[in-house]
Design a protein around this motif. Structure first.
Motif, PDB file in Angstrom:
ATOM      1  N   ALA A 141     -14.174  11.097 -13.571  1.00 53.40           N
ATOM      2  CA  ALA A 141     -14.396   9.713 -12.795  1.00 53.40           C
ATOM      3  C   ALA A 141     -14.435  10.475 -10.840  1.00 53.40           C
ATOM      4  O   ALA A 141     -13.261  10.347 -10.781  1.00 53.40           O
ATOM      5  CB  ALA A 141     -14.027   8.199 -13.309  1.00 53.40           C
ATOM      6  N   SER A 142     -15.158   9.523 -10.845  1.00 50.90           N
ATOM      7  CA  SER A 142     -15.021   9.070  -9.587  1.00 50.90           C
ATOM      8  C   SER A 142     -13.541   8.512  -8.690  1.00 50.90           C
ATOM      9  O   SER A 142     -12.628   7.590  -9.650  1.00 50.90           O
ATOM     10  CB  SER A 142     -15.950   8.599  -8.106  1.00 50.90           C
ATOM     11  OG  SER A 142     -17.724   9.732  -8.962  1.00 50.90           O
ATOM     12  N   GLN A 143     -13.718   9.406  -7.312  1.00 49.10           N
ATOM     13  CA  GLN A 143     -12.002   8.453  -6.980  1.00 49.10           C
ATOM     14  C   GLN A 143     -12.059   7.647  -5.352  1.00 49.10           C
ATOM     15  O   GLN A 143     -13.211   7.564  -5.190  1.00 49.10           O
ATOM     16  CB  GLN A 143     -10.727   9.405  -6.640  1.00 49.10           C
ATOM     17  CG  GLN A 143     -10.621  10.603  -7.910  1.00 49.10           C
ATOM     18  CD  GLN A 143      -9.750   9.705  -9.015  1.00 49.10           C
ATOM     19  OE1 GLN A 143      -9.591   8.612  -8.995  1.00 49.10           O
ATOM     20  NE2 GLN A 143     -10.503   9.898 -10.323  1.00 49.10           N
ATOM     21  N   LYS A 144     -11.742   6.698  -5.764  1.00 49.03           N
ATOM     22  CA  LYS A 144     -11.113   5.826  -4.143  1.00 49.03           C
ATOM     23  C   LYS A 144     -10.722   6.889  -2.779  1.00 49.03           C
ATOM     24  O   LYS A 144     -11.828   6.689  -1.799  1.00 49.03           O
ATOM     25  CB  LYS A 144     -11.178   4.671  -3.862  1.00 49.03           C
ATOM     26  CG  LYS A 144     -11.686   3.680  -4.904  1.00 49.03           C
ATOM     27  CD  LYS A 144     -11.375   2.252  -5.380  1.00 49.03           C
ATOM     28  CE  LYS A 144     -11.718   1.429  -6.153  1.00 49.03           C
ATOM     29  NZ  LYS A 144     -10.664   0.031  -6.205  1.00 49.03           N
ATOM     30  N   TRP A 145      -9.964   7.508  -3.052  1.00 51.83           N
ATOM     31  CA  TRP A 145      -9.653   8.566  -2.132  1.00 51.83           C
ATOM     32  C   TRP A 145      -9.111   7.662  -0.842  1.00 51.83           C
ATOM     33  O   TRP A 145      -7.682   7.115  -1.105  1.00 51.83           O
ATOM     34  CB  TRP A 145     -10.675   9.720  -1.653  1.00 51.83           C
ATOM     35  CG  TRP A 145     -10.812  10.716  -2.968  1.00 51.83           C
ATOM     36  CD1 TRP A 145     -12.010  10.883  -2.995  1.00 51.83           C
ATOM     37  CD2 TRP A 145      -9.948  11.468  -3.500  1.00 51.83           C
ATOM     38  NE1 TRP A 145     -12.016  12.035  -4.328  1.00 51.83           N
ATOM     39  CE2 TRP A 145     -10.773  12.249  -4.095  1.00 51.83           C
ATOM     40  CE3 TRP A 145      -9.169  11.591  -2.895  1.00 51.83           C
ATOM     41  CZ2 TRP A 145      -9.860  12.960  -4.780  1.00 51.83           C
ATOM     42  CZ3 TRP A 145      -8.512  12.273  -4.183  1.00 51.83           C
ATOM     43  CH2 TRP A 145      -8.612  13.445  -5.426  1.00 51.83           C
ATOM     44  N   LEU A 146      -9.635   7.507   0.453  1.00 49.31           N
ATOM     45  CA  LEU A 146      -9.455   6.728   1.392  1.00 49.31           C
ATOM     46  C   LEU A 146      -8.965   5.478   1.506  1.00 49.31           C
ATOM     47  O   LEU A 146      -8.570   4.897   2.283  1.00 49.31           O
ATOM     48  CB  LEU A 146     -10.061   7.598   2.229  1.00 49.31           C
ATOM     49  CG  LEU A 146      -9.797   9.041   3.563  1.00 49.31           C
ATOM     50  CD1 LEU A 146     -10.715   9.260   3.510  1.00 49.31           C
ATOM     51  CD2 LEU A 146      -8.454   9.487   3.659  1.00 49.31           C
ATOM     52  N   LEU A 147      -9.735   4.451   0.327  1.00 44.74           N
ATOM     53  CA  LEU A 147      -9.712   3.213  -0.081  1.00 44.74           C
ATOM     54  C   LEU A 147      -9.005   2.941  -1.126  1.00 44.74           C
ATOM     55  O   LEU A 147      -8.683   1.973  -0.874  1.00 44.74           O
ATOM     56  CB  LEU A 147     -11.242   3.075  -0.012  1.00 44.74           C
ATOM     57  CG  LEU A 147     -12.102   3.722   1.282  1.00 44.74           C
ATOM     58  CD1 LEU A 147     -13.772   3.045   0.276  1.00 44.74           C
ATOM     59  CD2 LEU A 147     -11.913   2.633   2.390  1.00 44.74           C
ATOM     60  N   GLU A 148      -7.817   4.009  -1.196  1.00 44.53           N
ATOM     61  CA  GLU A 148      -7.412   3.735  -3.021  1.00 44.53           C
ATOM     62  C   GLU A 148      -5.816   3.727  -2.339  1.00 44.53           C
ATOM     63  O   GLU A 148      -5.226   4.781  -2.299  1.00 44.53           O
ATOM     64  CB  GLU A 148      -7.550   4.998  -3.730  1.00 44.53           C
ATOM     65  CG  GLU A 148      -6.538   5.106  -5.305  1.00 44.53           C
ATOM     66  CD  GLU A 148      -7.064   3.837  -5.748  1.00 44.53           C
ATOM     67  OE1 GLU A 148      -5.757   2.453  -5.593  1.00 44.53           O
ATOM     68  OE2 GLU A 148      -7.950   3.908  -6.468  1.00 44.53           O
ATOM     69  N   PRO A 149      -5.451   2.324  -2.472  1.00 43.25           N
ATOM     70  CA  PRO A 149      -3.753   2.413  -2.565  1.00 43.25           C
ATOM     71  C   PRO A 149      -3.039   2.614  -3.079  1.00 43.25           C
ATOM     72  O   PRO A 149      -1.485   2.329  -2.947  1.00 43.25           O
ATOM     73  CB  PRO A 149      -3.813   0.776  -1.688  1.00 43.25           C
ATOM     74  CG  PRO A 149      -4.758  -0.473  -3.067  1.00 43.25           C
ATOM     75  CD  PRO A 149      -5.633   1.501  -3.018  1.00 43.25           C
ATOM     76  N   ARG A 150      -3.497   3.039  -4.292  1.00 39.24           N
ATOM     77  CA  ARG A 150      -2.270   2.855  -5.581  1.00 39.24           C
ATOM     78  C   ARG A 150      -1.585   4.127  -5.361  1.00 39.24           C
ATOM     79  O   ARG A 150      -2.599   5.348  -5.025  1.00 39.24           O
ATOM     80  CB  ARG A 150      -2.971   2.591  -6.871  1.00 39.24           C
ATOM     81  CG  ARG A 150      -3.026   1.469  -7.363  1.00 39.24           C
ATOM     82  CD  ARG A 150      -4.420   1.183  -8.599  1.00 39.24           C
ATOM     83  NE  ARG A 150      -5.470   1.821  -8.546  1.00 39.24           N
ATOM     84  CZ  ARG A 150      -5.899   1.421  -9.346  1.00 39.24           C
ATOM     85  NH1 ARG A 150      -6.030   1.335 -10.696  1.00 39.24           N
ATOM     86  NH2 ARG A 150      -7.452   2.077  -9.261  1.00 39.24           N
ATOM     87  N   GLY A 151      -0.595   5.038  -5.841  1.00 43.80           N
ATOM     88  CA  GLY A 151       0.156   6.055  -5.836  1.00 43.80           C
ATOM     89  C   GLY A 151      -0.519   6.369  -7.262  1.00 43.80           C
ATOM     90  O   GLY A 151      -0.772   6.328  -8.067  1.00 43.80           O
ATOM     91  N   VAL A 152      -0.311   7.784  -6.733  1.00 43.25           N
ATOM     92  CA  VAL A 152      -1.108   9.314  -6.993  1.00 43.25           C
ATOM     93  C   VAL A 152      -0.697   9.213  -8.914  1.00 43.25           C
ATOM     94  O   VAL A 152      -1.227   9.797  -9.728  1.00 43.25           O
ATOM     95  CB  VAL A 152      -1.059  10.130  -6.970  1.00 43.25           C
ATOM     96  CG1 VAL A 152      -2.320  10.254  -5.483  1.00 43.25           C
ATOM     97  CG2 VAL A 152       0.232  10.388  -6.038  1.00 43.25           C
ATOM     98  N   PHE A 153       0.654   9.808  -8.855  1.00 45.61           N
ATOM     99  CA  PHE A 153       1.628   9.431  -9.982  1.00 45.61           C
ATOM    100  C   PHE A 153       1.110   8.168 -11.100  1.00 45.61           C
ATOM    101  O   PHE A 153       1.032   7.822 -12.247  1.00 45.61           O
ATOM    102  CB  PHE A 153       3.145   9.028  -9.581  1.00 45.61           C
ATOM    103  CG  PHE A 153       3.690  10.197  -8.919  1.00 45.61           C
ATOM    104  CD1 PHE A 153       3.264  11.682  -9.516  1.00 45.61           C
ATOM    105  CD2 PHE A 153       4.533   9.975  -8.062  1.00 45.61           C
ATOM    106  CE1 PHE A 153       3.243  12.593  -8.286  1.00 45.61           C
ATOM    107  CE2 PHE A 153       5.167  11.318  -7.344  1.00 45.61           C
ATOM    108  CZ  PHE A 153       4.570  12.263  -7.305  1.00 45.61           C
ATOM    109  N   GLU A 154       0.844   7.120 -10.235  1.00 43.18           N
ATOM    110  CA  GLU A 154       0.583   5.727 -11.618  1.00 43.18           C
ATOM    111  C   GLU A 154      -0.684   5.993 -11.729  1.00 43.18           C
ATOM    112  O   GLU A 154      -1.406   6.033 -12.756  1.00 43.18           O
ATOM    113  CB  GLU A 154       0.911   4.366 -10.529  1.00 43.18           C
ATOM    114  CG  GLU A 154      -0.419   3.258 -11.036  1.00 43.18           C
ATOM    115  CD  GLU A 154      -0.134   2.046 -10.198  1.00 43.18           C
ATOM    116  OE1 GLU A 154      -0.789   1.346 -10.232  1.00 43.18           O
ATOM    117  OE2 GLU A 154       0.426   1.900  -8.252  1.00 43.18           O
ATOM    118  N   LEU A 155      -1.569   6.862 -10.566  1.00 44.25           N
ATOM    119  CA  LEU A 155      -2.795   7.038 -10.919  1.00 44.25           C
ATOM    120  C   LEU A 155      -2.952   8.221 -12.757  1.00 44.25           C
ATOM    121  O   LEU A 155      -3.692   8.122 -13.325  1.00 44.25           O
ATOM    122  CB  LEU A 155      -4.055   7.453 -10.442  1.00 44.25           C
ATOM    123  CG  LEU A 155      -4.343   6.095  -9.505  1.00 44.25           C
ATOM    124  CD1 LEU A 155      -5.221   7.080  -7.638  1.00 44.25           C
ATOM    125  CD2 LEU A 155      -4.968   5.534  -9.934  1.00 44.25           C
TER     126      LEU A 155
END
Length: 343
Positions: free
Chosen positions: A167-181
């Protein structure tokens, strides 16, 4: 009993010649010294005017209540406020994430690529140029391009992810941590303290690695060229494999180069600003966003100067950042220099 005049005359002449020689040498030394200082004077004026004077003036500002206009003297209150400011510690955490996410990986990739480029392959000069190009490209222009690459709607990165079923990611607009995602993707609940850097910060890290790696590769190539070829020849005669050559000879002999690259990389990472500013502000969010997850110390300091017009507090932040960088540099010299092999 006095010496005859004919015996005294030569000694007096020799003494006079010696004194004249010493005086001439002293005049020549003073003339050459004065000339040297005259040559150094323009550079000294530039260094004092644009380097030392701003430092002293910034410290003067940090001791005053300077919000838009100069206020009263408040001593070290701005420095005390820094260490009581939760936003400072959040920015420091983001900065540490950024340094840990860029410096080790950049050095590892640079060593590997430099080692490959050091081999006898076709088009070697072309490959070296290609890898060095990102470093000489304007970070502002390159940051704008990478903002488009990470665009959530039509960026190439999401197109590639969609093509392989992700699925597409928000990248520069995503505040959640990568390990959480990542944990959420596998149905694992990750606690807040282990969420890691935000996805937005990871995207900025990718850009930073891409841009700085070219410089590190060139430096490691120079280090590889300084390793005596006799060491490799002797090891091959003893039956050493390619991995053993790399591990037992290349890595230890590259330790001075690695030490140098590590120090300047950490200093540069703590001072990173341009690409973070461009990528966060042009991605559709706020500077240092989303939710402050890309607000490094330099971004937080800039916002104090520019957004809040709080010159005194911003100057205090600058000196705290300087102290952090200086302390880390001294610790690296004390701890790591013992592991460096210069011979």
């Amino acid at each position: 009993m006095s010496l005859p005049a004919s015996a005294e005359a030569p000694s007096v002449a020799i003494s006079n010649r010696a004194m004249n020689a010493v005086a001439a040498h002293r005049r020549r030394y003073l003339r050459e010294t004065l000339l040297a200082y005259l040559f150094l004077l323009p550079a000294g004026i530039i260094i004092f005017t644009f380097h030392l004077l701003p430092v002293f003036y910034a410290f003067y500002i940090s001791l005053r209540r300077w919000i838009l206009v100069k206020g009263g003297f408040i001593g070290l209150n701005n420095f005390v406020r820094v260490f009581k400011d939760p936003a400072f510690y959040q920015s420091l955490q983001v900065t540490v994430f950024y340094v840990l996410g860029t410096v080790p990986l950049t050095i590892i990739l640079s060593v590997i690529i430099a080692y490959l480029l050091f081999q006898k392959i076709r088009g070697l000069s072309l490959f070296r140029t290609i890898y060095f190009l990102p470093y000489i490209v304007s970070s502002v222009a390159a940051g704008a391009v990478w903002t488009w690459i990470f665009n959530p709607r039509f960026g190439p990165v999401n197109m590639i992810l969609n093509a392989i079923g992700i699925a597409s990611q928000k990248w520069l607009l995503e505040p959640r941590g990568v390990f959480e995602l990542i944990g959420r993707a596998f149905g694992i609940a990750v606690p807040a303290w282990a969420a890691g850097p935000s996805q937005a910060l990871v995207a900025i890290m990718v850009f930073a690695i891409w841009q700085v790696m070219g410089f590190d590769i060139v430096v490691f190539l120079a280090g590889l060229g300084a390793i005596p070829n006799e060491l490799y020849e002797a090891a091959r005669i003893d039956g050493a494999s390619g991995w053993q050559l790399f591990r037992r000879i290349t890595i230890p002999m590259l330790s001075p180069t690695t030490f140098f690259v590590l120090i300047i990389s950490i200093i540069g990472s703590f001072q990173a600003f341009n690409h973070i500013y461009v990528m966060t502000s042009s991605a559709g969010g706020s500077l240092g966003g989303p939710l402050g997850t890309t607000s490094t110390l330099t971004i937080y300091m800039f916002r104090q100067f520019w957004d809040n017009q709080n010159m005194g507090y911003g100057a205090a932040l600058a000196f705290v950042l300087f102290a952090i960088i200086l302390t880390l540099t001294i610790l690296q010299n004390q701890i790591l220099e013992k592991r460096v092999h210069y011979n």
